[in-house]
Design a protein around this motif. Structure first.
Motif, PDB file in Angstrom:
ATOM      1  N   PRO A  98      61.805  64.452 -21.167  1.00  0.00           N
ATOM      2  CA  PRO A  98      62.875  64.473 -20.160  1.00  0.00           C
ATOM      3  C   PRO A  98      62.488  63.724 -18.895  1.00  0.00           C
ATOM      4  O   PRO A  98      61.325  63.725 -18.482  1.00  0.00           O
ATOM      5  CB  PRO A  98      63.062  65.972 -19.897  1.00  0.00           C
ATOM      6  CG  PRO A  98      62.580  66.630 -21.152  1.00  0.00           C
ATOM      7  CD  PRO A  98      61.425  65.792 -21.610  1.00  0.00           C
ATOM      8  N   ALA A  99      63.451  63.056 -18.313  1.00  0.00           N
ATOM      9  CA  ALA A  99      63.182  62.286 -17.099  1.00  0.00           C
ATOM     10  C   ALA A  99      62.812  63.201 -15.941  1.00  0.00           C
ATOM     11  O   ALA A  99      63.341  64.305 -15.812  1.00  0.00           O
ATOM     12  CB  ALA A  99      64.404  61.459 -16.743  1.00  0.00           C
ATOM     13  N   ASP A 100      61.906  62.714 -15.086  1.00  0.00           N
ATOM     14  CA  ASP A 100      61.513  63.462 -13.890  1.00  0.00           C
ATOM     15  C   ASP A 100      62.355  62.944 -12.731  1.00  0.00           C
ATOM     16  O   ASP A 100      62.036  61.949 -12.101  1.00  0.00           O
ATOM     17  CB  ASP A 100      60.018  63.265 -13.616  1.00  0.00           C
ATOM     18  CG  ASP A 100      59.525  64.135 -12.461  1.00  0.00           C
ATOM     19  OD1 ASP A 100      60.382  64.791 -11.825  1.00  0.00           O
ATOM     20  OD2 ASP A 100      58.315  64.158 -12.211  1.00  0.00           O
ATOM     21  N   PHE A 101      63.454  63.635 -12.457  1.00  0.00           N
ATOM     22  CA  PHE A 101      64.372  63.177 -11.426  1.00  0.00           C
ATOM     23  C   PHE A 101      63.751  63.191 -10.036  1.00  0.00           C
ATOM     24  O   PHE A 101      64.184  62.456  -9.159  1.00  0.00           O
ATOM     25  CB  PHE A 101      65.636  64.045 -11.449  1.00  0.00           C
ATOM     26  CG  PHE A 101      66.442  63.904 -12.703  1.00  0.00           C
ATOM     27  CD1 PHE A 101      67.252  62.798 -12.897  1.00  0.00           C
ATOM     28  CD2 PHE A 101      66.384  64.866 -13.697  1.00  0.00           C
ATOM     29  CE1 PHE A 101      68.000  62.655 -14.063  1.00  0.00           C
ATOM     30  CE2 PHE A 101      67.127  64.730 -14.856  1.00  0.00           C
ATOM     31  CZ  PHE A 101      67.937  63.624 -15.048  1.00  0.00           C
ATOM     32  N   SER A 102      62.749  64.031  -9.840  1.00  0.00           N
ATOM     33  CA  SER A 102      62.133  64.142  -8.519  1.00  0.00           C
ATOM     34  C   SER A 102      61.406  62.862  -8.118  1.00  0.00           C
ATOM     35  O   SER A 102      61.176  62.620  -6.931  1.00  0.00           O
ATOM     36  CB  SER A 102      61.153  65.319  -8.486  1.00  0.00           C
ATOM     37  OG  SER A 102      60.090  65.116  -9.403  1.00  0.00           O
ATOM     38  N   ASP A 103      61.044  62.039  -9.096  1.00  0.00           N
ATOM     39  CA  ASP A 103      60.335  60.793  -8.805  1.00  0.00           C
ATOM     40  C   ASP A 103      61.270  59.597  -8.682  1.00  0.00           C
ATOM     41  O   ASP A 103      60.824  58.476  -8.450  1.00  0.00           O
ATOM     42  CB  ASP A 103      59.303  60.499  -9.907  1.00  0.00           C
ATOM     43  CG  ASP A 103      58.089  61.426  -9.828  1.00  0.00           C
ATOM     44  OD1 ASP A 103      57.877  62.004  -8.748  1.00  0.00           O
ATOM     45  OD2 ASP A 103      57.384  61.574 -10.844  1.00  0.00           O
ATOM     46  N   MET A 104      62.558  59.822  -8.859  1.00  0.00           N
ATOM     47  CA  MET A 104      63.511  58.713  -8.835  1.00  0.00           C
ATOM     48  C   MET A 104      64.018  58.424  -7.432  1.00  0.00           C
ATOM     49  O   MET A 104      64.154  59.321  -6.615  1.00  0.00           O
ATOM     50  CB  MET A 104      64.728  59.043  -9.723  1.00  0.00           C
ATOM     51  CG  MET A 104      64.447  59.099 -11.201  1.00  0.00           C
ATOM     52  SD  MET A 104      66.001  59.382 -12.124  1.00  0.00           S
ATOM     53  CE  MET A 104      65.373  59.400 -13.808  1.00  0.00           C
ATOM     54  N   THR A 105      64.304  57.145  -7.197  1.00  0.00           N
ATOM     55  CA  THR A 105      65.015  56.776  -5.978  1.00  0.00           C
ATOM     56  C   THR A 105      66.472  57.182  -6.172  1.00  0.00           C
ATOM     57  O   THR A 105      66.912  57.484  -7.287  1.00  0.00           O
ATOM     58  CB  THR A 105      64.941  55.266  -5.739  1.00  0.00           C
ATOM     59  OG1 THR A 105      65.637  54.585  -6.792  1.00  0.00           O
ATOM     60  CG2 THR A 105      63.488  54.785  -5.707  1.00  0.00           C
ATOM     61  N   LEU A 106      67.257  57.150  -5.101  1.00  0.00           N
ATOM     62  CA  LEU A 106      68.674  57.501  -5.226  1.00  0.00           C
ATOM     63  C   LEU A 106      69.402  56.513  -6.137  1.00  0.00           C
ATOM     64  O   LEU A 106      70.294  56.907  -6.900  1.00  0.00           O
ATOM     65  CB  LEU A 106      69.331  57.549  -3.851  1.00  0.00           C
ATOM     66  CG  LEU A 106      68.877  58.691  -2.923  1.00  0.00           C
ATOM     67  CD1 LEU A 106      69.654  58.638  -1.607  1.00  0.00           C
ATOM     68  CD2 LEU A 106      69.045  60.056  -3.585  1.00  0.00           C
ATOM     69  N   ASP A 107      69.020  55.241  -6.073  1.00  0.00           N
ATOM     70  CA  ASP A 107      69.636  54.243  -6.952  1.00  0.00           C
ATOM     71  C   ASP A 107      69.345  54.565  -8.413  1.00  0.00           C
ATOM     72  O   ASP A 107      70.237  54.481  -9.271  1.00  0.00           O
ATOM     73  CB  ASP A 107      69.122  52.836  -6.624  1.00  0.00           C
ATOM     74  CG  ASP A 107      69.734  52.272  -5.351  1.00  0.00           C
ATOM     75  OD1 ASP A 107      70.801  52.778  -4.936  1.00  0.00           O
ATOM     76  OD2 ASP A 107      69.150  51.341  -4.775  1.00  0.00           O
TER      77      ASP A 107
END
Length: 227
Positions: A9-18
């Motif tokens: 599963p993707a780690d959303f906490s490491d993502m930029t808003l884009d």
């Protein structure tokens, strides 16, 4: 549907808003079938994917058009991944364009209502300019993948025509109840055939024009014959 990569599963906490916008866009589109392109769909998508709802709201503070733009971008990116230039190079130009448009239709095959609602929002006066830019961008990506390198007026006419074909095909798509969307693909094939015939005729006319003697030069010679 939880967004994932090869490691899980993707780690959303490491993502930029884009990055978060693009990652959540497919789930928002799925929710928009029932809820429309609004905060309800956004919250449902964030919860379904396991992303922080407050961060998701921040990512889409621009509202419905921001959600739709992210969704269009996600389809653009998926299309580029599925149909890179080297794969398309094996096909004729007509087949390349058809394959790219068909991919986009297949990508939204199960979410007709979301497409219908998105088109209604995009057609609102305040959104038309942004919508046209989105259509142009997608058409530009398709032509570039197809190997188009035109830099003259053909660069603009090709993209304008393709954006129009795609938009018209989507309008047929959302109202098509035929088996496998057969009517939509028949419509698409007719439009592409029309464009190909036009391009051939234009090329023939252009080449013929180049071969014809200059009328100005001819008249000049009548007035001032060479010695």
């Amino acid at each position: 549907m939880t967004v994932s990569n090869a490691s899980g599963p993707a780690d959303f906490s490491d993502m930029t808003l884009d990055e978060l916008r693009i990652a959540l866009a497919p789930d928002i589109a799925a929710s928009a079938i029932f809820d429309g392109w609004n905060e309800t769909a956004l919250v449902a998508a964030a919860e379904m994917a396991g992303a922080d709802v407050d961060v998701a709201k921040l990512a889409f503070k621009g509202g419905a058009m921001e959600m739709i733009e992210a969704w269009v971008t996600s389809v653009d990116q998926a299309m580029e991944a599925e149909w890179p230039q080297e794969r398309l190079a094996e096909l004729k130009i007509r087949e390349r364009i058809r394959a790219l448009v068909a991919f986009r239709l297949e990508a939204v095959a199960d979410i007709d209502e979301a497409v219908r609602r998105a088109m209604a929002i995009m057609a609102m006066p305040q959104n038309v300019r942004r919508s046209l830019k989105l259509g142009w961008r997608s058409a530009d990506i398709m032509w570039r993948l197809a190997g188009d390198t035109a830099t003259d007026y053909n660069h603009y006419t090709k993209r304008t025509i393709l954006a129009g074909i795609y938009s018209a095909t989507l309008a047929v798509f959302v109202n098509d109840d035929s088996e496998g969307k057969a009517k939509t693909y028949e419509f698409l094939d007719r439009r592409i055939d029309g464009v190909m015939k036009f391009e051939k005729a234009k090329a023939k006319f252009t080449n013929s024009d180049r071969e014809m003697p200059s009328l100005t030069r001819f008249l000049g010679r009548l007035r001032y014959p060479s010695r």
